[in-house]
Design an enzyme around this catalytic site. Sequence first.
Site, short mmCIF file in Angstrom:
data_model
loop_
_atom_site.label_atom_id
_atom_site.label_comp_id
_atom_site.label_asym_id
_atom_site.label_seq_id
_atom_site.Cartn_x
_atom_site.Cartn_y
_atom_site.Cartn_z
N HIS A 236 -27.39 -10.50 -2.03
CA HIS A 236 -27.41 -9.94 -0.23
C HIS A 236 -27.61 -9.89 0.68
O HIS A 236 -27.21 -9.35 1.43
CB HIS A 236 -26.85 -11.92 0.26
CG HIS A 236 -25.17 -10.66 0.43
ND1 HIS A 236 -24.59 -10.33 0.09
CD2 HIS A 236 -24.22 -12.27 0.15
CE1 HIS A 236 -23.49 -10.72 0.49
NE2 HIS A 236 -22.70 -11.53 0.81
N ARG B 262 -17.61 -25.47 -2.24
CA ARG B 262 -16.77 -25.81 -1.20
C ARG B 262 -15.20 -26.59 -1.94
O ARG B 262 -13.97 -26.74 -2.19
CB ARG B 262 -16.75 -26.48 -0.42
CG ARG B 262 -17.69 -25.47 0.72
CD ARG B 262 -17.17 -23.82 1.12
NE ARG B 262 -18.20 -23.44 1.90
CZ ARG B 262 -17.74 -22.33 2.07
NH1 ARG B 262 -17.16 -20.91 1.67
NH2 ARG B 262 -18.71 -22.58 3.07
N ASP C 265 -27.40 -17.74 -0.91
CA ASP C 265 -26.24 -17.92 -0.50
C ASP C 265 -25.14 -18.83 0.44
O ASP C 265 -25.06 -18.28 1.19
CB ASP C 265 -25.96 -16.52 0.40
CG ASP C 265 -24.51 -16.24 1.11
OD1 ASP C 265 -23.61 -17.31 0.81
OD2 ASP C 265 -24.59 -15.53 1.55
N GLY D 207 -21.55 -18.26 7.04
CA GLY D 207 -22.48 -18.52 6.88
C GLY D 207 -23.19 -19.37 7.24
O GLY D 207 -23.27 -20.38 8.16
#
Length: 439
Positions: free
Chosen positions: A246, A69, A321, A340
């Site tokens: 994924h 982030r 992830d 997420g």
Amino acid sequence: MSILFQQARLLNPVDGIDAIGSIRVSEEGIIEKLSIGSNPLTPEAGERIIEMEGRILSPGLFDMHCHFREPGQEYKETLESGAAAAAAGGFTGVALMPNTRPVIDSPLGVAFIRHHAGGLPVDLEVIGAMTVESRGEGLAPFGKYASYGVTAVSDDGSAIQNSQIMRLAFEYASNFNLLVIQHCEDRSLTAGGVVNEGMYSTQLGLKGIPDISEAMMLARDLLLLRWLEEHKLHDPLQRPRYHAAHISTEASLNLIRQAKKDGLLVTCEVTPHHFTLCDEDMFNAEEKGNYIMKPPLSSARNREALLEALRDGTVDAIATDHAPHASHEKQCPPQEAAFGIIGLETSVGLTISQLVERNIISMQRAIELLSVNPRKIMNLQPISFKEGSVANFTLIDPLIEWKVTADKLHSKSINTPFIGKTLKGKAIGIYHKGRLQET
């Protein structure tokens, strides 16, 4: 001082080692002595001794799909807190996706991450955006990425919808031996969707995401790869390499199996939450926000297909992830929740509990999926247990049982559906960059 890891289960598929042994590491972080067998090494004066008692010492784990982030959303995670979570989970390296704010779509963004990563306990590899601002319109500077040591590109979270742009991405990436990582999603099918389309989405009154949307995009990409191989590529050293992130459905896995049989340079990853949970778990959960993700938790049938693909070797890597979100972004109606969950600190426990303990894969295969293969796919240096090599280890207790609790997590966010769950198997430390960090 030197450190002696005494009587560990040395498990390194790179060297073909799976045996009880001992390793001495110098103060500089170099393997000085390796002994295979039941006879321990004789301790030297003043060195630290770590009695492993048969617990696993593996090459340092590597997660090839993470979101830290920073820059731009430091309230969710920072490079420092993400690295702490990685180390606590047993990872000595991670690859960071570029969908930060601003997007990492230039060498300047790569340099920013690397400048702030030097003192962290884990390696941070940077994945560059495939297109400018990940808009899917114009390619990012792949050549400049390569000159900065970037080995992979992706518009993760925003699959390239335009086939011509994707074609150019393949061709351009192959010139610099860059791995193309695709988040497979046909957005014309998924727009506004929240959870897997089916009985449970209907009962909840939530717009569904049809599972075919993943395979539709994957099929397009594989068709492009085949066409390029047949008609446009003349240098075998410039073949495009493709990695499907994924993967969550049986249809996608069947496409990947066939692509591999056809000789395409294709790999794929699955996440612990997709091989552990399905849409029924989300339906039965009281707080649904931590079950909202992309791709969504799919049907029990698709989950079983993932387990079979892990068993038969179709799947190349396990990646988390890791996607931190603040509490207010998850403790809300499911149709408003951010997609997420975090995963670095539960990955080893879920892999051992759900896969190794159930005899779906061996522990050796688990280390391949969590360490050896991700590094190979990312074109990174393999970790060897040889005298004179740099020491890069993960210490694992496969028998310990532990409960996931919010207060023990190192991530800045706690958005995981596994709070309160008891898992078997845990990373108990890492040795990297000349330092031992026990958890």
